[in-house]
Design a protein around this motif. Structure first.
Motif, PDB file in Angstrom:
ATOM      1  N   SER A 384       0.816  -1.217   0.000  1.00 46.21           N
ATOM      2  CA  SER A 384       0.000   0.000   0.000  1.00 46.21           C
ATOM      3  C   SER A 384       0.848   1.264   0.000  1.00 46.21           C
ATOM      4  O   SER A 384       0.309   2.373  -0.032  1.00 46.21           O
ATOM      5  N   GLY A 385       2.184   1.109   0.048  1.00 45.19           N
ATOM      6  CA  GLY A 385       3.075   2.266   0.033  1.00 45.19           C
ATOM      7  C   GLY A 385       3.327   2.862   1.395  1.00 45.19           C
ATOM      8  O   GLY A 385       3.777   4.003   1.505  1.00 45.19           O
ATOM      9  N   ARG A 386       3.101   2.094   2.460  1.00 41.99           N
ATOM     10  CA  ARG A 386       3.296   2.606   3.820  1.00 41.99           C
ATOM     11  C   ARG A 386       4.486   1.918   4.485  1.00 41.99           C
ATOM     12  O   ARG A 386       4.783   0.750   4.221  1.00 41.99           O
ATOM     13  N   VAL A 387       5.146   2.672   5.371  1.00 41.83           N
ATOM     14  CA  VAL A 387       6.324   2.183   6.082  1.00 41.83           C
ATOM     15  C   VAL A 387       5.993   2.036   7.562  1.00 41.83           C
ATOM     16  O   VAL A 387       5.377   2.920   8.156  1.00 41.83           O
ATOM     17  N   GLN A 388       6.432   0.916   8.135  1.00 35.45           N
ATOM     18  CA  GLN A 388       6.202   0.657   9.558  1.00 35.45           C
ATOM     19  C   GLN A 388       7.304   1.297  10.400  1.00 35.45           C
ATOM     20  O   GLN A 388       8.386   1.642   9.906  1.00 35.45           O
ATOM     21  N   TYR A 389       7.026   1.415  11.680  1.00 34.37           N
ATOM     22  CA  TYR A 389       7.918   2.102  12.627  1.00 34.37           C
ATOM     23  C   TYR A 389       9.314   1.475  12.650  1.00 34.37           C
ATOM     24  O   TYR A 389      10.329   2.175  12.582  1.00 34.37           O
ATOM     25  N   ASP A 390       9.395   0.144  12.736  1.00 34.97           N
ATOM     26  CA  ASP A 390      10.697  -0.514  12.859  1.00 34.97           C
ATOM     27  C   ASP A 390      11.567  -0.290  11.620  1.00 34.97           C
ATOM     28  O   ASP A 390      12.786  -0.094  11.730  1.00 34.97           O
ATOM     29  N   ASP A 391      10.955  -0.340  10.441  1.00 41.39           N
ATOM     30  CA  ASP A 391      11.727  -0.112   9.205  1.00 41.39           C
ATOM     31  C   ASP A 391      12.197   1.332   9.115  1.00 41.39           C
ATOM     32  O   ASP A 391      13.290   1.623   8.611  1.00 41.39           O
ATOM     33  N   PHE A 392      11.376   2.253   9.605  1.00 39.12           N
ATOM     34  CA  PHE A 392      11.747   3.666   9.655  1.00 39.12           C
ATOM     35  C   PHE A 392      12.992   3.856  10.527  1.00 39.12           C
ATOM     36  O   PHE A 392      13.948   4.538  10.135  1.00 39.12           O
ATOM     37  N   LEU A 393      12.997   3.222  11.700  1.00 41.14           N
ATOM     38  CA  LEU A 393      14.153   3.342  12.606  1.00 41.14           C
ATOM     39  C   LEU A 393      15.409   2.765  11.976  1.00 41.14           C
ATOM     40  O   LEU A 393      16.491   3.350  12.086  1.00 41.14           O
ATOM     41  N   GLN A 394      15.273   1.630  11.315  1.00 40.19           N
ATOM     42  CA  GLN A 394      16.442   0.949  10.768  1.00 40.19           C
ATOM     43  C   GLN A 394      17.180   1.806   9.744  1.00 40.19           C
ATOM     44  O   GLN A 394      18.413   1.882   9.760  1.00 40.19           O
ATOM     45  N   VAL A 395      16.447   2.439   8.853  1.00 42.71           N
ATOM     46  CA  VAL A 395      17.088   3.221   7.793  1.00 42.71           C
ATOM     47  C   VAL A 395      17.694   4.514   8.343  1.00 42.71           C
ATOM     48  O   VAL A 395      18.769   4.937   7.912  1.00 42.71           O
ATOM     49  N   LEU A 396      17.033   5.153   9.308  1.00 38.04           N
ATOM     50  CA  LEU A 396      17.574   6.390   9.885  1.00 38.04           C
ATOM     51  C   LEU A 396      18.558   6.125  11.017  1.00 38.04           C
ATOM     52  O   LEU A 396      19.028   7.061  11.658  1.00 38.04           O
ATOM     53  N   ARG A 397      18.845   4.852  11.271  1.00 38.75           N
ATOM     54  CA  ARG A 397      19.814   4.435  12.297  1.00 38.75           C
ATOM     55  C   ARG A 397      19.400   4.920  13.692  1.00 38.75           C
ATOM     56  O   ARG A 397      20.264   5.291  14.511  1.00 38.75           O
ATOM     57  N   LEU A 398      18.109   4.917  13.940  1.00 36.43           N
ATOM     58  CA  LEU A 398      17.596   5.295  15.251  1.00 36.43           C
ATOM     59  C   LEU A 398      17.283   4.038  16.055  1.00 36.43           C
ATOM     60  O   LEU A 398      17.179   2.947  15.508  1.00 36.43           O
TER      61      LEU A 398
END
Length: 529
Positions: A384-398
């Motif tokens: 659907s083109g949406r990003v989950q919280y964990d994947d968001f953290l992984q890419v921004l190294r948070l």
């Protein structure tokens, strides 16, 4: 107990109070979201309008479907051979005639001499035969082109590669085109004979030079008309996208022209269809319908009318004539679509954001948006083109902590627990374009040690992060350091630091002034020192 008066401090300088807060305690759900970017004067993200259901680039018949179409293709295959031979012959004859017309001509900043223009009639007739070969045996016209001295500039909607061929035959107009056209075999030579005005889309200085050249050509009657496609790319012809300003800055009368491709079984718009497939489909039709309508000339109201207002009046006239609407899309949306398509996303059009609207809101360029979509695609969006919280953290190294949750919630304006590219772009651009953002980046670098020795090493970053946000693991800080260390030299210099925050503006939340950070610990602890 010692006597105390009202001036005696309640806590001595050696006292240290730690208050443990239960993170599961109830909160007021109606309270405003915490804003981790308030320290740079950033308000909440402007609520982006719901994406339009209109896709101005979508071709309605991208594939061969139905028995009728397949039978027609089989029946027309012998005709395709004849048409290709005719196309090749016309291209060769037109190329030779153009070489003769250009031979020995060096003063190309001035209008082409009349005898050379006469030779180009051969090439123009070849262009008409090429249209015939592609199935345009007759072309329906409405209205007439205004005399060149009345309307030196023509603007048209852009649907396919057919219009430039038609306008070359009909008007022999000068067009504004990408520099890449000059290197095309055969076609590049013909393009040069049209005295094309070349533009580099990515260069602001190139665009300024183009505007000056449009003014120069329009002001001199011996030059041919200047033809522009102000949308800057092809659409499906059912609606308009945003117009570039170039044609309207000159302040000369403009004649709008619209093209239509009526169809039942085969949508001739370029859209997301490959050029090879589009040409094949055209060649396997008995006839392709093509209509051209010359609209009344639009004059500038007065010397005080802005180019923006002139553009709006012209766009409104064209949109009314095609019975469509004008969206906020631009060529930048095509770039975003192509990126999503390259990543094999199920619905690439969901990554289009109406880039002209975004540019007007946040003053960011399309190429910057492309960098953000690369970042977003790395977060593994779902179908659907949406990003989950964990994947968001992984890419921004948070790491998962209250601060990271607040950053994600800042983006997730719909409170759905997942974010779209539109939301990610709006939030990132909103933070990045705050007046205090650049200063906050400079101050953050200086306070982390950059003011003393012009770089930050990994230990200094680790000491700061783990002190400001208790609970961060050492390997997590190392990953963050690698993100900032752009040149992989084991240290973060100022250029590394600032460019990383420019590419990842949401990370500025990590460098909130020291005392404000204490509430963002990973263990639910608020410290008062």
């Amino acid at each position: 107990m010692a006597d105390n008066d009202v001036t005696t401090p309640l806590l001595s300088s050696s006292d240290h109070v730690t208050i443990t807060v239960d993170s599961t305690s109830s909160t007021n759900t109606n309270s405003p979201k915490p804003n981790p970017f308030a320290f740079i004067g950033c308000s909440s993200v402007p609520i982006s309008a719901e994406p339009l259901t209109v896709d101005p680039f979508r071709n309605n018949t991208p594939r061969l479907e139905g028995v009728y179409e397949w039978v027609k293709v089989v029946v027309c295959l012998p005709l395709v051979v004849v048409r290709l031979v005719l196309f090749g012959l016309c291209l060769a004859v037109g190329y030779v005639a153009t070489k003769i017309a250009l031979g020995g001509w060096k003063d190309k900043r001035n209008p082409m001499p009349k005898w050379r223009v006469g030779v180009m009639w051969v090439t123009r007739m070849c262009a008409r035969v090429i249209l015939f070969a592609f199935g345009y045996q007759w072309i329906k016209r409405r209205g007439k082109p205004a005399p060149r001295e009345i309307a030196p500039i023509i603007v048209s909607n852009h649907v396919s590669y057919i219009e430039p061929i038609f306008y070359f035959y009909e008007l022999f107009a000068t067009i504004v085109a990408s520099e890449s056209h000059d290197s095309l075999p055969f076609v590049g030579t013909i393009v040069r004979a049209m005295q094309v005005i070349y533009v580099d889309r990515s260069s602001p200085s190139s665009r300024k030079q183009v505007v000056q050249e449009i003014k120069r050509r329009a002001s001199y009657d011996k030059f041919p008309r200047v033809l522009l496609f102000p949308e800057g790319t092809t659409t499906n012809g059912r609606n308009l996208i945003s117009f570039q300003l170039g044609a309207f800055i000159a302040g000369y009368p403009i004649q709008p022209v619209i093209v239509r491709y009526p169809h039942v079984h085969f949508d001739q718009s370029w859209g997301s269809v490959s050029l090879t497939m589009l040409m094949f489909r055209m060649l396997t039709q008995f006839h392709n319908f093509f209509e051209v309508e010359y609209l009344p000339v639009i004059y500038p109201l007065d010397d005080k009318e802005t180019a923006v207002h002139f553009r709006e009046r012209t766009a409104r006239a064209i949109a009314t004539a095609i019975n469509g609407v004008q969206t906020g899309h631009s060529y930048g949306d095509v770039l975003l679509y192509m990126k999503a398509q390259e990543a094999k996303k199920e619905n690439p059009s969901s990554y289009m954001v109406e880039m002209a609207t975004v540019e007007s809101l946040f003053h960011i360029r399309s190429l910057e948006a492309v960098e953000f979509v690369d970042k977003f695609l790395a977060m593994n969006p779902d179908p659907s083109g949406r990003v989950q919280y964990d994947d968001f953290l992984q890419v921004l190294r948070l790491q998962d902590c209250p601060l990271s949750e607040k950053v994600f919630a800042f983006i997730d304006v719909e409170n759905r627990g997942a974010i779209t590219f539109r939301q990610f772009l709006y939030a990132s651009a909103h933070v990045m374009t705050q007046p205090d953002f650049n200063q906050a980046c400079e101050v953050a670098f200086a306070e982390r040690g950059g003011a003393v020795k012009a770089y930050i090493d990994e230990q200094e970053l680790q000491d700061f992060i783990r002190h400001a946000i208790p609970g961060w693991k050492e390997d997590g800080v190392h990953k963050l350091f690698e993100l900032f260390d752009n040149d992989n030299d084991g240290r973060i210099n100022k250029d590394d630091f600032l460019s990383c925050l420019r590419r990842n503006p949401l990370l500025i939340a990590l460098f909130t002034p020291h005392l404000q950070h204490k509430e963002y610990g990973c263990n639910g602890v608020i410290e008062i020192v």
